[in-house]
Design a protein around this motif. Sequence first.
Motif, PDB file in Angstrom:
ATOM      1  N   TRP A 147       0.824  -1.200   0.000  1.00  0.00           N
ATOM      2  CA  TRP A 147       0.000   0.000   0.000  1.00  0.00           C
ATOM      3  C   TRP A 147       0.862   1.255   0.000  1.00  0.00           C
ATOM      4  O   TRP A 147       0.360   2.348   0.169  1.00  0.00           O
ATOM      5  N   ASP A 148       2.154   1.083  -0.217  1.00  0.00           N
ATOM      6  CA  ASP A 148       3.044   2.237  -0.329  1.00  0.00           C
ATOM      7  C   ASP A 148       4.095   2.005  -1.408  1.00  0.00           C
ATOM      8  O   ASP A 148       5.261   2.323  -1.248  1.00  0.00           O
ATOM      9  N   GLY A 149       3.698   1.402  -2.507  1.00  0.00           N
ATOM     10  CA  GLY A 149       4.595   1.250  -3.641  1.00  0.00           C
ATOM     11  C   GLY A 149       4.964  -0.182  -3.964  1.00  0.00           C
ATOM     12  O   GLY A 149       4.562  -1.131  -3.302  1.00  0.00           O
ATOM     13  N   LEU A 150       5.741  -0.316  -5.017  1.00  0.00           N
ATOM     14  CA  LEU A 150       6.240  -1.587  -5.516  1.00  0.00           C
ATOM     15  C   LEU A 150       7.642  -1.803  -4.954  1.00  0.00           C
ATOM     16  O   LEU A 150       8.431  -0.864  -4.864  1.00  0.00           O
ATOM     17  N   ASN A 151       7.964  -3.027  -4.560  1.00  0.00           N
ATOM     18  CA  ASN A 151       9.273  -3.348  -3.994  1.00  0.00           C
ATOM     19  C   ASN A 151       9.908  -4.483  -4.786  1.00  0.00           C
ATOM     20  O   ASN A 151       9.231  -5.456  -5.117  1.00  0.00           O
ATOM     21  N   LYS A 152      11.210  -4.358  -5.044  1.00  0.00           N
ATOM     22  CA  LYS A 152      11.960  -5.442  -5.693  1.00  0.00           C
ATOM     23  C   LYS A 152      12.994  -5.945  -4.695  1.00  0.00           C
ATOM     24  O   LYS A 152      13.768  -5.167  -4.140  1.00  0.00           O
ATOM     25  N   TYR A 153      12.985  -7.261  -4.483  1.00  0.00           N
ATOM     26  CA  TYR A 153      13.922  -7.882  -3.549  1.00  0.00           C
ATOM     27  C   TYR A 153      14.894  -8.749  -4.343  1.00  0.00           C
ATOM     28  O   TYR A 153      14.483  -9.627  -5.095  1.00  0.00           O
ATOM     29  N   ASP A 154      16.191  -8.487  -4.187  1.00  0.00           N
ATOM     30  CA  ASP A 154      17.216  -9.219  -4.931  1.00  0.00           C
ATOM     31  C   ASP A 154      17.851 -10.356  -4.127  1.00  0.00           C
ATOM     32  O   ASP A 154      18.814 -10.960  -4.559  1.00  0.00           O
ATOM     33  N   GLY A 155      17.299 -10.647  -2.964  1.00  0.00           N
ATOM     34  CA  GLY A 155      17.855 -11.672  -2.089  1.00  0.00           C
ATOM     35  C   GLY A 155      18.652 -11.071  -0.946  1.00  0.00           C
ATOM     36  O   GLY A 155      18.986 -11.769   0.014  1.00  0.00           O
ATOM     37  N   LEU A 209       1.852   7.731 -12.533  1.00  0.00           N
ATOM     38  CA  LEU A 209       1.301   6.968 -11.416  1.00  0.00           C
ATOM     39  C   LEU A 209       0.672   7.931 -10.415  1.00  0.00           C
ATOM     40  O   LEU A 209       1.324   8.832  -9.917  1.00  0.00           O
ATOM     41  N   THR A 210      -0.614   7.741 -10.137  1.00  0.00           N
ATOM     42  CA  THR A 210      -1.337   8.688  -9.283  1.00  0.00           C
ATOM     43  C   THR A 210      -1.389   8.272  -7.818  1.00  0.00           C
ATOM     44  O   THR A 210      -1.784   9.060  -6.976  1.00  0.00           O
ATOM     45  N   GLY A 211      -1.015   7.049  -7.501  1.00  0.00           N
ATOM     46  CA  GLY A 211      -1.029   6.590  -6.116  1.00  0.00           C
ATOM     47  C   GLY A 211      -0.103   5.404  -5.938  1.00  0.00           C
ATOM     48  O   GLY A 211       0.353   4.812  -6.917  1.00  0.00           O
ATOM     49  N   ASN A 212       0.171   5.054  -4.703  1.00  0.00           N
ATOM     50  CA  ASN A 212       1.118   3.976  -4.419  1.00  0.00           C
ATOM     51  C   ASN A 212       0.479   2.690  -3.904  1.00  0.00           C
ATOM     52  O   ASN A 212       1.177   1.762  -3.546  1.00  0.00           O
ATOM     53  N   ARG A 213      -0.846   2.627  -3.853  1.00  0.00           N
ATOM     54  CA  ARG A 213      -1.516   1.426  -3.358  1.00  0.00           C
ATOM     55  C   ARG A 213      -1.799   0.474  -4.506  1.00  0.00           C
ATOM     56  O   ARG A 213      -2.541   0.797  -5.428  1.00  0.00           O
ATOM     57  N   THR A 239      18.590  -7.008  -0.522  1.00  0.00           N
ATOM     58  CA  THR A 239      18.014  -5.710  -0.182  1.00  0.00           C
ATOM     59  C   THR A 239      16.727  -5.458  -0.970  1.00  0.00           C
ATOM     60  O   THR A 239      16.488  -6.079  -2.003  1.00  0.00           O
ATOM     61  N   PHE A 240      15.954  -4.509  -0.479  1.00  0.00           N
ATOM     62  CA  PHE A 240      14.733  -4.067  -1.141  1.00  0.00           C
ATOM     63  C   PHE A 240      14.996  -2.767  -1.874  1.00  0.00           C
ATOM     64  O   PHE A 240      15.705  -1.900  -1.370  1.00  0.00           O
ATOM     65  N   LYS A 241      14.415  -2.629  -3.049  1.00  0.00           N
ATOM     66  CA  LYS A 241      14.412  -1.354  -3.759  1.00  0.00           C
ATOM     67  C   LYS A 241      12.953  -0.957  -3.916  1.00  0.00           C
ATOM     68  O   LYS A 241      12.128  -1.765  -4.330  1.00  0.00           O
ATOM     69  N   LYS A 242      12.632   0.297  -3.589  1.00  0.00           N
ATOM     70  CA  LYS A 242      11.255   0.781  -3.601  1.00  0.00           C
ATOM     71  C   LYS A 242      11.012   1.627  -4.842  1.00  0.00           C
ATOM     72  O   LYS A 242      11.853   2.439  -5.226  1.00  0.00           O
ATOM     73  N   TYR A 243       9.841   1.445  -5.426  1.00  0.00           N
ATOM     74  CA  TYR A 243       9.419   2.238  -6.582  1.00  0.00           C
ATOM     75  C   TYR A 243       8.063   2.858  -6.246  1.00  0.00           C
ATOM     76  O   TYR A 243       7.076   2.152  -6.070  1.00  0.00           O
ATOM     77  N   LYS A 244       8.046   4.181  -6.160  1.00  0.00           N
ATOM     78  CA  LYS A 244       6.838   4.910  -5.777  1.00  0.00           C
ATOM     79  C   LYS A 244       6.498   5.963  -6.816  1.00  0.00           C
ATOM     80  O   LYS A 244       7.285   6.257  -7.709  1.00  0.00           O
ATOM     81  N   SER A 245       5.344   6.572  -6.609  1.00  0.00           N
ATOM     82  CA  SER A 245       4.903   7.674  -7.450  1.00  0.00           C
ATOM     83  C   SER A 245       5.761   8.896  -7.145  1.00  0.00           C
ATOM     84  O   SER A 245       5.859   9.320  -6.004  1.00  0.00           O
ATOM     85  N   LEU A 246       6.400   9.416  -8.162  1.00  0.00           N
ATOM     86  CA  LEU A 246       7.225  10.613  -8.005  1.00  0.00           C
ATOM     87  C   LEU A 246       6.684  11.686  -8.939  1.00  0.00           C
ATOM     88  O   LEU A 246       7.025  11.723 -10.118  1.00  0.00           O
ATOM     89  N   GLN A 247       5.827  12.530  -8.431  1.00  0.00           N
ATOM     90  CA  GLN A 247       5.169  13.539  -9.258  1.00  0.00           C
ATOM     91  C   GLN A 247       6.171  14.511  -9.892  1.00  0.00           C
ATOM     92  O   GLN A 247       5.967  14.973 -10.992  1.00  0.00           O
ATOM     93  N   GLU A 248       7.257  14.789  -9.192  1.00  0.00           N
ATOM     94  CA  GLU A 248       8.215  15.759  -9.735  1.00  0.00           C
ATOM     95  C   GLU A 248       8.954  15.234 -10.957  1.00  0.00           C
ATOM     96  O   GLU A 248       9.493  15.985 -11.740  1.00  0.00           O
ATOM     97  N   GLU A 249       8.966  13.914 -11.158  1.00  0.00           N
ATOM     98  CA  GLU A 249       9.646  13.343 -12.320  1.00  0.00           C
ATOM     99  C   GLU A 249       8.694  13.112 -13.485  1.00  0.00           C
ATOM    100  O   GLU A 249       9.028  12.462 -14.443  1.00  0.00           O
ATOM    101  N   GLY A 250       7.469  13.623 -13.379  1.00  0.00           N
ATOM    102  CA  GLY A 250       6.506  13.486 -14.461  1.00  0.00           C
ATOM    103  C   GLY A 250       5.891  12.097 -14.539  1.00  0.00           C
ATOM    104  O   GLY A 250       5.418  11.683 -15.586  1.00  0.00           O
TER     105      GLY A 250
END
Length: 175
Positions: A56-64, A80-84, A66-77
């Motif tokens: 409910w706060d973005g997409l996460n990628k786990y490489d075994g 994506l309108t929400g993170n859920r 660490t986690f990398k988070k991908y969220k809505s970043l309005q400043e980068e154009g």
Amino acid sequence: MKRFILLLQFITSFFCYSIAQPLCEINHFSINEGLAQSIVTAILQDQKGFIWLSTWDGLNKYDGYTFKKYKSLQEEGSTLTGNRFNHIYVSRYGDIWCHTNQNRAYLFNNQTEKYMDVLQSVEMEMHQTNLVKRIFPLPKGIAWIICERGNCFRIDELAIREKKELRSIIHSEIH
């Protein structure tokens, strides 16, 4: 007799050792380990072995490790309108289809690490918003997006990935 006792000790110790080993290893992850949010709505593994978790706060990628988070970043154009996210699916090309809590369909491009609202241009032409009910990615690189009000869209994942014109989208009304 001495050999028999040694053999019996060996078999017994081997049997006890094999029983003592766990059948699998279970790891618990939370926000303390880097997960974006504690409510995980879907988990999948892509062709490269990465584990993807929608929260409910973005997409996460786990490489075994660490986690990398991908969220809505309005400043980068970002479109994506929400993170859920409710559901995620892997495309033939390793990108991630995201079905949001707002009933939108996005394709997350693994190479550019950006979200694309795949129905945005079609909705502008139709002058209506399509609320997504389900996304069906198929093994040959075609995805079907089923919407409320009987709208159904066929998406060519390769054309979307290569940022070609969205003429590869075929719109049809289900009667």
